[in-house]
Design an enzyme around this catalytic site. Structure first.
Site, PDB file in Angstrom:
ATOM      1  CD  GLU A   1      -0.179   3.199   3.544  1.00  0.00           C
ATOM      2  OE1 GLU A   1       0.000   2.171   4.224  1.00  0.00           O
ATOM      3  OE2 GLU A   1       0.692   4.073   3.395  1.00  0.00           O
TER       4      GLU A   1
ATOM      5  CE  LYS B   1      -2.017  -1.034   3.828  1.00  0.00           C
ATOM      6  NZ  LYS B   1      -1.481  -2.394   4.025  1.00  0.00           N
ATOM      7  CB  THR B   2       3.588   2.403   2.246  1.00  0.00           C
ATOM      8  OG1 THR B   2       2.827   2.183   3.434  1.00  0.00           O
ATOM      9  CG2 THR B   2       4.406   3.675   2.414  1.00  0.00           C
TER      10      THR B   2
END
Length: 502
Positions: A186, A142-143
C-alpha cells in the site's frame, strides 16, 4: 507534520535505496506498534535481519513481532538506545515514521549518539524497488485493494510478500513474508513519501483532496501522484475517476461502468446486500462471470482492479474466479464486531465524505434488499461518526453532513484531534448542526465523551439497527464500551438478586 519529516525526509533522494538494507546492520523501529512500522519490522525479521523496536503500548501486534524474533521495548528513552547498541559491533539503523516528532527522547538520544536514521518510507522503498512489485496508491480504497491483490495472489499459489495498512484476514496480520516473485504494498499518499517508490506495476484507485494538513489543494496532490505514476514501469488506473482519466496516462485502465475503451471491466448483473454478481471483460471481450462476496459499487471497483493487477501478472481468470468467491475485506473496513442487545455493531475506518457515503450506501443496500453479509439483515441504519482532525473537518464539513444525511439516525462522537490545535467554530456540534440544516427531520445527537456515546447508542437505538461506528480515531472502542456497559448492568442485577446473609 513532524519536525523530523520537514527537515529530514528527502523526496529527491538519488541513492540506490536497495543498498539501505544491510543484513549485517541491525534495524531499530521507533514506534514499532504502528500499522506501517510493524509490517516492515515483521517482514525484515522473517528475512533474517536483526530487528528491534520500541513503543509506549503493548498489544497483540507485539506478540506476533516477538514470535518473529523482534526485540520489543515498551519505553522510548535513552535507556533503549543504550540497550540496542550493546552487544553489537555494528551501530543499528534507526527507522522512524512521520508520527515520530523530533522531540522524541529516544530519537534525540539516537541523534546524540550519532546513529544513522531514516524514514520508514525509505525502508519500504528499498523493498518495493528491490523486487517485482505492485504498489497501490490513491485517495480511497488503497488498503482494501492491496489486501485483495495480496489475497488473490496467495490463493493462486504465487506466495507474495505483502506490506498493507490494515489487517489482512487471510494472513491474520498486516505484513507477510513470501517466497514468491511479487511484493504487494500500500503506497500511502498522506505525507508524499510514495514518490520514492518504483514498482513494476502501479495501481491508482482515485484522486480526491484529503490530508489537507499536508496538501494545500487538489493540484498539489495530483502533482505528487503524477510523480508516483511516472516512476512505475506500468500503470493501472481507474477510468471511472474523472481526475485520473483527464490528468494521467495509464498503460491499462479498468472500469465498472463500461467495457468500452478499457483494458478491464466488471459490469454488475446483480447487486445485493450480501455481494455482487458481475461479468468480467478484457479489451471489450466477455471473459466470464464471478461472484464477489463484498457488497457495494466501491468494493466492485476495488475487486476488478485487484483482478486486473493479477491478470497483468499472469494469473488466469479461471484461478481468479474461484479465489474471488472467498475474498474478505481488511480489518476496520465494515468490520462486524458483534450483536449488542439485538443491534448489529460494525466498525469502519471511513473518515472522508466519499468514504462515509460509500459505506452508508453499502449498508443501505443491506437494509433495502433484506440480504446482508451480517448474521441478520438490518432494519434501520444508525451512523456513528467521529470527525478526524480539525483541518479535515473544516475542509469537508458540508460534505460530511451530506454523506451522513443518508442514515436513519446520526450520532456524532467527540472530534479526534490527532495532535492538531483547535480551529474556532469547528467541532462535533458544528457537524451536527450542518446535518440538521440539510435534514431537519433526521435525529441527530452529539456526545462529549466516548462513554456518553455508548450511553446514547443504548438509549437512541433499537433491536434490528445497524450501528456503524466510522472514523480514523478511537471511535473503534465503541464495541468494548458497549460490552463494559452491559457487564456493569449484569453485575448490578446479579448483586441485587443475591440473598442477604442470615
Amino acid at each position: 507534520m513532524s519536525a523530523y519529516f520537514c527537515a529530514h525526509l528527502n523526496f529527491d533522494l538519488k541513492l540506490p535505496l536497495a543498498s539501505l538494507l544491510d543484513r549485517h546492520q541491525p534495524l531499530h523501529f521507533i514506534g514499532v506498534g504502528g500499522i506501517g512500522m510493524s509490517a516492515l519490522a515483521g517482514i525484515l525479521a522473517e528475512r533474517g535481519y536483526a530487528v528491534s523496536g520500541s513503543d509506549h503500548r503493548d498489544n497483540a501486534v507485539f506478540d506476533r513481532l516477538r514470535r518473529l524474533g523482534v526485540r520489543v521495548f515498551l519505553e522510548q528513552s535513552a535507556t533503549t538506545v543504550a540497550a540496542i547498541r550493546s552487544g553489537t559491533s555494528v551501530s543499528p539503523l534507526v527507522v522512524v515514521s512521520s508520527a515520530v516528532p523530533e522531540t522524541n527522547s529516544e530519537l534525540a538520544e539516537a541523534r546524540r549518539m550519532g546513529l544513522a536514521t531514516c524514514h520508514r518510507s525509505d525502508v519500504l522503498a528499498a523493498l518495493i524497488n528491490g523486487q517485482d512489485s505492485i504498489a497501490v496508491a490513491g485517495s480511497h480504497g488503497k488498503t482494501t485493494t492491496s489486501t485483495l491483490i495480496a489475497t488473490l495472489l496467495a490463493a493462486t499459489r504465487h506466495d507474495p510478500t505483502a506490506v498493507i495498512g490494515g489487517i489482512v484476514p487471510a494472513f491474520g496480520s498486516n505484513g507477510r513474508h513470501g517466497e514468491g516473485r511479487l511484493l504487494v504494498a500500500e503506497a500511502d499518499e498522506s505525507d508524499g513519501s510514495l514518490v520514492k517508490f518504483r514498482p513494476s506495476l502501479g495501481v491508482l484507485t482515485n484522486v480526491e483532496l484529503d490530508h489537507t494538513d499536508h496538501y494545500p489543494d487538489l493540484e498539489a496532490l495530483i502533482n505528487t501522484l503524477q510523480r508516483f505514476a511516472g516512476n512505475t514501469q506500468r500503470l493501472l488506473a481507474n477510468h471511472d475517476d474523472p481526475v485520473l482519466r483527464e490528468r494521467f496516462n495509464a498503460s491499462h485502465w479498468w472500469s465498472i461502468e463500461s467495457a468500452v475503451g478499457v483494458s478491464f471491466a466488471a459490469i454488475a448483473q446483480e447487486q445485493r446486500g450480501d455481494g455482487t454478481i458481475a461479468d468480467f471483460f478484457e479489451d471489450g471481450e466477455l471473459v466470464g462471470r464471478f461472484e464477489l462476496p463484498l457488497p457495494g459499487r466501491h468494493n466492485l471497483s476495488n475487486a476488478v482492479s485487484a483482478m486486473a493487477a493479477c491478470r497483468l501478472e499472469g494469473v488466469s481468470f479461471a484461478e481468479l474466479g474461484e479465489a474471488v468467491a472467498a475474498l474478505q475485506a481488511p480489518g476496520r473496513r465494515f468490520d462486524f464486531r458483534g450483536l449488542w442487545q439485538g443491534r448489529l455493531v460494525v466498525d469502519d475506518y471511513a473518515h472522508h465524505p466519499s468514504e462515509v457515503a460509500a459505506t452508508l450506501a453499502m449498508a443501505r443496500l443491506m437494509v433495502d434488499s433484506g440480504r446482508s453479509t451480517l448474521p441478520v439483515a438490518p432494519r434501520r441504519l444508525v451512523a456513528v461518526f467521529q470527525p478526524h482532525r480539525y483541518s479535515r473537518t473544516a475542509q469537508f464539513l458540508e460534505g460530511f453532513a451530506a454523506a451522513l444525511s443518508a442514515a436513519d439516525s446520526v450520532l456524532i462522537a467527540p472530534l479526534y484531534a490527532a495532535g492538531e490545535a483547535p480551529i474556532p467554530g469547528i467541532s462535533s456540534a458544528a457537524m451536527a448542526e450542518a446535518v440538521r440544516q440539510l435534514a431537519p427531520n433526521l435525529p441527530v445527537a452529539v456526545a462529549h465523551t466516548l462513554d456518553e456515546l455508548a450511553a446514547q447508542v443504548a438509549a437512541k437505538t433499537q433491536e434490528g439497527d445497524l450501528v456503524i461506528a466510522m472514523g480514523a480515531g478511537d471511535v473503534n472502542s465503541l464495541w468494548e464500551r458497549l460490552e463494559q456497559r452491559q457487564q456493569a448492568v449484569d453485575s448490578a442485577i446479579a448483586a441485587s438478586a443475591t440473598p442477604l446473609a442470615a
